[in-house]
Design a protein around this motif. Structure first.
Motif, PDB file in Angstrom:
ATOM      1  N   GLU A  64       0.843  -1.197   0.000  1.00 37.08           N
ATOM      2  CA  GLU A  64       0.000   0.000   0.000  1.00 37.08           C
ATOM      3  C   GLU A  64       0.875   1.242   0.000  1.00 37.08           C
ATOM      4  OE1 GLU A  64      -3.305   0.522  -0.193  1.00 37.08           O
ATOM      5  OE2 GLU A  64      -3.579  -1.614  -0.477  1.00 37.08           O
ATOM      6  N   ALA A  65       0.281   2.359  -0.322  1.00 30.81           N
ATOM      7  CA  ALA A  65       1.003   3.632  -0.273  1.00 30.81           C
ATOM      8  C   ALA A  65       1.019   4.112   1.175  1.00 30.81           C
ATOM      9  CB  ALA A  65       0.346   4.648  -1.198  1.00 30.81           C
ATOM     10  N   GLY A  66       1.806   3.450   1.991  1.00 25.29           N
ATOM     11  CA  GLY A  66       1.804   3.697   3.430  1.00 25.29           C
ATOM     12  C   GLY A  66       2.482   4.973   3.859  1.00 25.29           C
ATOM     13  N   PHE A  67       3.355   5.528   3.031  1.00 26.55           N
ATOM     14  CA  PHE A  67       4.056   6.746   3.418  1.00 26.55           C
ATOM     15  C   PHE A  67       3.254   8.002   3.097  1.00 26.55           C
ATOM     16  CE2 PHE A  67       7.654   3.849   2.247  1.00 26.55           C
ATOM     17  CZ  PHE A  67       7.983   3.544   3.554  1.00 26.55           C
ATOM     18  N   ILE A  73      -0.260   2.501  10.651  1.00 31.30           N
ATOM     19  CA  ILE A  73       1.009   1.819  10.384  1.00 31.30           C
ATOM     20  C   ILE A  73       2.139   2.835  10.245  1.00 31.30           C
ATOM     21  CG2 ILE A  73       2.235   0.357   8.728  1.00 31.30           C
ATOM     22  CD1 ILE A  73       0.149  -1.187  10.251  1.00 31.30           C
ATOM     23  N   TRP A  74       1.894   3.920   9.555  1.00 31.03           N
ATOM     24  CA  TRP A  74       2.918   4.958   9.373  1.00 31.03           C
ATOM     25  C   TRP A  74       3.242   5.615  10.703  1.00 31.03           C
ATOM     26  CZ3 TRP A  74       6.873   6.466   6.875  1.00 31.03           C
ATOM     27  CH2 TRP A  74       7.294   7.786   6.870  1.00 31.03           C
ATOM     28  N   ILE A  75       2.243   5.875  11.521  1.00 34.41           N
ATOM     29  CA  ILE A  75       2.472   6.482  12.836  1.00 34.41           C
ATOM     30  C   ILE A  75       3.275   5.534  13.719  1.00 34.41           C
ATOM     31  CG2 ILE A  75       1.328   7.320  14.926  1.00 34.41           C
ATOM     32  CD1 ILE A  75      -0.909   8.351  13.025  1.00 34.41           C
ATOM     33  N   ALA A  76       2.954   4.237  13.696  1.00 31.85           N
ATOM     34  CA  ALA A  76       3.719   3.257  14.474  1.00 31.85           C
ATOM     35  C   ALA A  76       5.157   3.169  13.957  1.00 31.85           C
ATOM     36  CB  ALA A  76       3.039   1.893  14.402  1.00 31.85           C
ATOM     37  N   PHE A  77       5.343   3.263  12.640  1.00 31.60           N
ATOM     38  CA  PHE A  77       6.693   3.257  12.072  1.00 31.60           C
ATOM     39  C   PHE A  77       7.476   4.468  12.567  1.00 31.60           C
ATOM     40  CE2 PHE A  77       9.627   4.631   8.720  1.00 31.60           C
ATOM     41  CZ  PHE A  77      10.413   3.504   8.602  1.00 31.60           C
ATOM     42  N   LEU A  78       6.860   5.635  12.570  1.00 30.47           N
ATOM     43  CA  LEU A  78       7.549   6.832  13.048  1.00 30.47           C
ATOM     44  C   LEU A  78       7.875   6.732  14.538  1.00 30.47           C
ATOM     45  CD1 LEU A  78       5.703   9.719  11.179  1.00 30.47           C
ATOM     46  CD2 LEU A  78       7.967   8.773  10.734  1.00 30.47           C
ATOM     47  N   LEU A  79       6.973   6.166  15.326  1.00 30.66           N
ATOM     48  CA  LEU A  79       7.266   5.983  16.745  1.00 30.66           C
ATOM     49  C   LEU A  79       8.413   4.998  16.944  1.00 30.66           C
ATOM     50  CD1 LEU A  79       3.708   5.903  18.325  1.00 30.66           C
ATOM     51  CD2 LEU A  79       5.412   7.709  18.497  1.00 30.66           C
TER      52      LEU A  79
END
Length: 120
Positions: A64-67, A73-79
Motif C-alpha cells: 500500500e502507499a503507506g508513506f 502503520i505509518w504512525i507506528a513506524f515513526l514511533l
C-alpha cells in the motif's frame, strides 16, 4: 481512467517526489534501523516492540502507499524510528504513596507563639 495511487509506498514516493524523496526516505529508514537496534541492545522489551513496528511499516509499504497517508502503520513506524533516550536512573514504583507527606508550615503562623493564640 487514470490511477490515483501506485499501491506501493516506495514507488509512490518516487513518482511524487523523485530521487530526492527516495534519498530522504532512505535516510529515515537507515537512521531508524540504527535506532531500533540501539534500543534492542539497551532495553530488549522496548527494542523488540520497535523492531516489530519497523518491519511491519516497511513491509506494509510494499503493498500500500503507506508513506503518503497518516495511517496507523505509518504512525507506528515513526514511533519506532524516533530516538527517545532511556533514563535508567528513574525510581521504580509510585514513591508518592510510600513516602511521608511533607508538611509546610504557614509563615504567618510561624510568627505567632503557640501560647498567644486566642481560644476559639
Amino acid at each position: 481512467m487514470v490511477p490515483n495511487e501506485a499501491h506501493n509506498g516506495y514507488l509512490e514516493v518516487y513518482l511524487n517526489l523523485g530521487w530526492v524523496g527516495i534519498v530522504l526516505l532512505g535516510i529515515v529508514i537507515v537512521t531508524g534501523y540504527r535506532t531500533v537496534f540501539r534500543f534492542l541492545r539497551q532495553d530488549p522489551e522496548i527494542g523488540r516492540l520497535k523492531l516489530v513496528y519497523f518491519v511491519v511499516g516497511l513491509a506494509y509499504s510494499f503493498t500500500e502507499a503507506g508513506f503518503r497517508n497518516l495511517t496507523p502503520i505509518w504512525i507506528a513506524f515513526l514511533l519506532a524510528v524516533v530516538n527517545i533516550p532511556i533514563n535508567r536512573n528513574l525510581k521504580t514504583g509510585p514513591t508518592f504513596l510510600t513516602e511521608e507527606p511533607k508538611t509546610r508550615q504557614n509563615p504567618a503562623l510561624a510568627m505567632i507563639e503557640p501560647e498567644t493564640v486566642l481560644p476559639s
